[in-house]
Design an enzyme around this catalytic site. Structure first.
Site, PDB file in Angstrom:
ATOM      1  N   ASP A  77       0.828  -1.227   0.000  1.00 16.70           N
ATOM      2  CA  ASP A  77       0.000   0.000   0.000  1.00 16.70           C
ATOM      3  C   ASP A  77       0.853   1.264   0.000  1.00 16.70           C
ATOM      4  O   ASP A  77       0.585   2.198  -0.757  1.00 16.70           O
ATOM      5  CB  ASP A  77      -1.050  -0.004   1.130  1.00 16.70           C
ATOM      6  CG  ASP A  77      -0.501  -0.107   2.537  1.00 16.70           C
ATOM      7  OD1 ASP A  77       0.716  -0.358   2.689  1.00 16.70           O
ATOM      8  OD2 ASP A  77      -1.282   0.076   3.496  1.00 16.70           O
ATOM      9  N   GLY A  99      -4.132  -6.879  19.286  1.00 22.81           N
ATOM     10  CA  GLY A  99      -2.731  -7.293  19.152  1.00 22.81           C
ATOM     11  C   GLY A  99      -2.554  -8.508  18.265  1.00 22.81           C
ATOM     12  O   GLY A  99      -1.511  -9.150  18.281  1.00 22.81           O
ATOM     13  N   LEU A 148      -5.036  -7.816  13.341  1.00 20.71           N
ATOM     14  CA  LEU A 148      -6.306  -7.858  12.611  1.00 20.71           C
ATOM     15  C   LEU A 148      -6.966  -6.476  12.584  1.00 20.71           C
ATOM     16  O   LEU A 148      -8.159  -6.353  12.376  1.00 20.71           O
ATOM     17  CB  LEU A 148      -7.241  -8.906  13.238  1.00 20.71           C
ATOM     18  CG  LEU A 148      -6.670 -10.338  13.246  1.00 20.71           C
ATOM     19  CD1 LEU A 148      -7.594 -11.294  14.011  1.00 20.71           C
ATOM     20  CD2 LEU A 148      -6.445 -10.857  11.821  1.00 20.71           C
ATOM     21  N   SER A 204      -7.470  -4.093  14.972  1.00 23.36           N
ATOM     22  CA  SER A 204      -8.444  -3.715  16.005  1.00 23.36           C
ATOM     23  C   SER A 204      -8.449  -2.190  16.208  1.00 23.36           C
ATOM     24  O   SER A 204      -9.506  -1.599  16.415  1.00 23.36           O
ATOM     25  CB  SER A 204      -8.136  -4.430  17.319  1.00 23.36           C
ATOM     26  OG  SER A 204      -6.814  -4.147  17.724  1.00 23.36           O
ATOM     27  N   SER A 205      -7.276  -1.557  16.122  1.00 29.56           N
ATOM     28  CA  SER A 205      -7.250  -0.106  16.348  1.00 29.56           C
ATOM     29  C   SER A 205      -7.888   0.643  15.172  1.00 29.56           C
ATOM     30  O   SER A 205      -8.570   1.658  15.375  1.00 29.56           O
ATOM     31  CB  SER A 205      -5.827   0.379  16.587  1.00 29.56           C
ATOM     32  OG  SER A 205      -5.008  -0.002  15.514  1.00 29.56           O
ATOM     33  N   ASP A 242      -5.654  -0.732   5.869  1.00 33.73           N
ATOM     34  CA  ASP A 242      -6.546  -1.177   6.935  1.00 33.73           C
ATOM     35  C   ASP A 242      -7.817  -0.323   7.034  1.00 33.73           C
ATOM     36  O   ASP A 242      -8.923  -0.855   7.204  1.00 33.73           O
ATOM     37  CB  ASP A 242      -5.798  -1.159   8.273  1.00 33.73           C
ATOM     38  CG  ASP A 242      -4.487  -1.934   8.170  1.00 33.73           C
ATOM     39  OD1 ASP A 242      -4.484  -3.004   7.561  1.00 33.73           O
ATOM     40  OD2 ASP A 242      -3.464  -1.437   8.675  1.00 33.73           O
TER      41      ASP A 242
HETATM   42  C1  GLA Z   1      -0.042  -2.745   8.464  1.00 32.55           C
HETATM   43  C2  GLA Z   1      -0.309  -1.323   7.949  1.00 32.55           C
HETATM   44  C3  GLA Z   1      -0.877  -1.337   6.529  1.00 32.55           C
HETATM   45  C4  GLA Z   1      -0.026  -2.203   5.599  1.00 32.55           C
HETATM   46  C5  GLA Z   1       0.242  -3.568   6.246  1.00 32.55           C
HETATM   47  C6  GLA Z   1       1.183  -4.403   5.431  1.00 32.55           C
HETATM   48  O1  GLA Z   1      -1.252  -3.431   8.624  1.00 32.55           O
HETATM   49  O2  GLA Z   1      -1.228  -0.674   8.796  1.00 32.55           O
HETATM   50  O3  GLA Z   1      -0.957  -0.017   6.036  1.00 32.55           O
HETATM   51  O4  GLA Z   1       1.151  -1.551   5.240  1.00 32.55           O
HETATM   52  O5  GLA Z   1       0.790  -3.436   7.546  1.00 32.55           O
HETATM   53  O6  GLA Z   1       0.592  -4.760   4.230  1.00 32.55           O
END
Ligand code: GLA
Length: 414
Positions: free
Chosen positions: A38, A142, A145, A147-148, A198
């Site tokens: 990303d 933690g 996944l 959560s925040s 995310d």
């Molecule tokens: C974390 C970051 C995302 C992404 C992933 C790896 O989850 O929050 O922005 O970079 O790592 O794909």
């Protein structure tokens, strides 16, 4: 009452003595494929989890913002447990600034800070106005996944909702814009330099679909993905480990990618063609200007974008079984080239594959957290047992294995 939505609403009434104006919720995510792409302006393909964070809220007129969160101990299946309310002292909206609070409260307060100042959001939070927020979540904390992010996205929709905005409605900010605000809160307020994956997943995913996110194009596309309909299951394997190295390694990888892009004279690693990696000799000469330590990062990002494209092609053609090897190749690339895996993730992936999973990989940032495995429906028990056995053999705390179905993104619940 079970589930984060009634929990947040109920806790709100207990805390404030009146009903909330509304409750909004947002899910955690697993990324099917497209990891560490990303922030290289690349492609990712997340799904939303059934696990969600809910925010019950009502406006207040004294310029203060109060946040509280229901903490509860339960298992992922959601049975039973004990709950208690954690409160953070109210903050004046006018005083919101990075550093004003620490810990869990930085997530909702960071979003409020961005919305206070985001002109495009209109008068969402003004110095004279304020809000009470009560959060409840069943997204495992933690576990990598998000959560925040679920808390941040639910907070954003709740505060926008109080101001009369409803994503999707003509005069309301588009979800892609809300995702950027939440990213800003994460980057500037919580101080974590993460990409857009995310937040976009939490806000924009739909049930029975994976979300194709193209960061450079600023576009999203819903790709049908319902493993159950094909006799398959997607398992999440929470290793229950998180190595403290995570944040600094994330920064380092990101800086390495930026340095490599600069050495190659491109805007982002998204611009490097896949064909450079078709033949080792060509790869060698093309990457001559890149610091040798950064070359494997380039290879990961470029081949991972390609794996996302191929996964989407297989899903569109209804050939779900074909994505298994792509998931496993992604793990290998993250393990060997990007070097963000860890023993607990590798053991989970190996055990799942050894028990017949069609494919398995770490998901999210790495250094602990969760892996996923695509498994034939009648093999899920074998995979669970194999992971259990591998963990207990090493004397590790057992991993939590649970099925995930592509679920709905954020929205208003009440
Ligand atoms: C974390 C970051 C995302 C992404 C992933 C790896 O989850 O929050 O922005 O970079 O790592 O794909």
């Amino acid at each position: 009452m079970t589930g984060p939505v009634p929990q947040a609403a109920d806790a709100f009434v207990r805390q404030h003595g009146y009903a909330p104006t509304g409750v909004w919720s947002a899910p955690g995510r697993v990324n099917l494929i497209g990891e560490h792409t990303d922030y290289n302006e690349g492609l990712a393909l997340p799904i939303a989890l059934p696990h969600r964070a809910a925010v019950a809220t009502a406006p207040r007129a004294d310029g203060l913002l109060s946040v509280a969160t229901v903490n509860w101990c339960t298992d992922v299946a959601g049975s039973g447990g004990r709950s208690w309310l954690l409160t953070s002292p109210p903050v004046a909206v006018a005083d919101l600034a990075p550093g004003v609070r620490e810990g869990w409260a930085t997530y909702p307060l960071g979003v409020a800070w961005v919305l206070r100042d985001a002109a495009a959001a209109g008068p969402v939070l003004t110095a004279g106005g304020g809000a009470d927020l009560v959060i409840a979540s069943d997204v495992p904390i933690g576990a990598g996944l998000s959560s925040s992010h679920a808390v941040q996205c639910a907070t954003a929709l709740a505060l926008l909702g109080l101001a009369g905005h409803e994503p999707g409605k003509p005069d309301s900010p588009p979800l892609a814009e809300v995702a950027r605000w939440v990213q800003l809160a994460e980057n500037e307020f919580a101080g974590v330099p993460t990409g857009l994956l995310d937040q976009t997943a939490s806000l924009c995913c739909q049930a029975s679909h994976a979300l194709l996110l193209d960061v450079r194009a600023g576009s999203i596309e819903q790709i049908p993905f319902a493993p159950m309909d094909d006799g398959l299951r997607l398992l999440a394997i929470d290793t229950q480990t998180r190595h403290s190295l995570g944040h600094s390694a994330y920064r380092e990888r990101r800086a390495g990618c930026e340095a490599a892009a600069a050495a190659l004279g491109v805007t982002a690693l998204r611009d490097v063609p896949t064909s450079w990696f078709d033949d080792a000799g060509e790869e060698q000469s093309r990457l001559e200007d890149v610091d040798p330590a950064h070359r494997p990062l380039v290879r990961h990002v470029v081949t991972e974008n390609d794996r996302v494209t191929r996964t989407v092609r297989a899903l569109r053609a209804g050939r779900l079984d074909e994505i298994g090897p792509l998931l496993t190749a992604s793990h290998e690339s993250l393990r060997c080239d990007y070097r963000v895996s860890c023993t607990e993730l590798d053991v989970a992936v190996e055990a799942a594959l050894g028990a017949g999973a069609l494919g398995a990989r770490m998901t999210g940032g790495g250094f602990g957290g969760s892996a996923i495995a695509l498994v034939d429906s009648n093999r899920t028990d074998e995979v669970r047992h194999a992971v259990d056995a591998a963990y207990s053999e090493r004397g590790w705390r057992s991993a939590r294995v649970f099925e995930v179905e592509p679920s709905a993104g954020a929205g208003r619940d009440r």
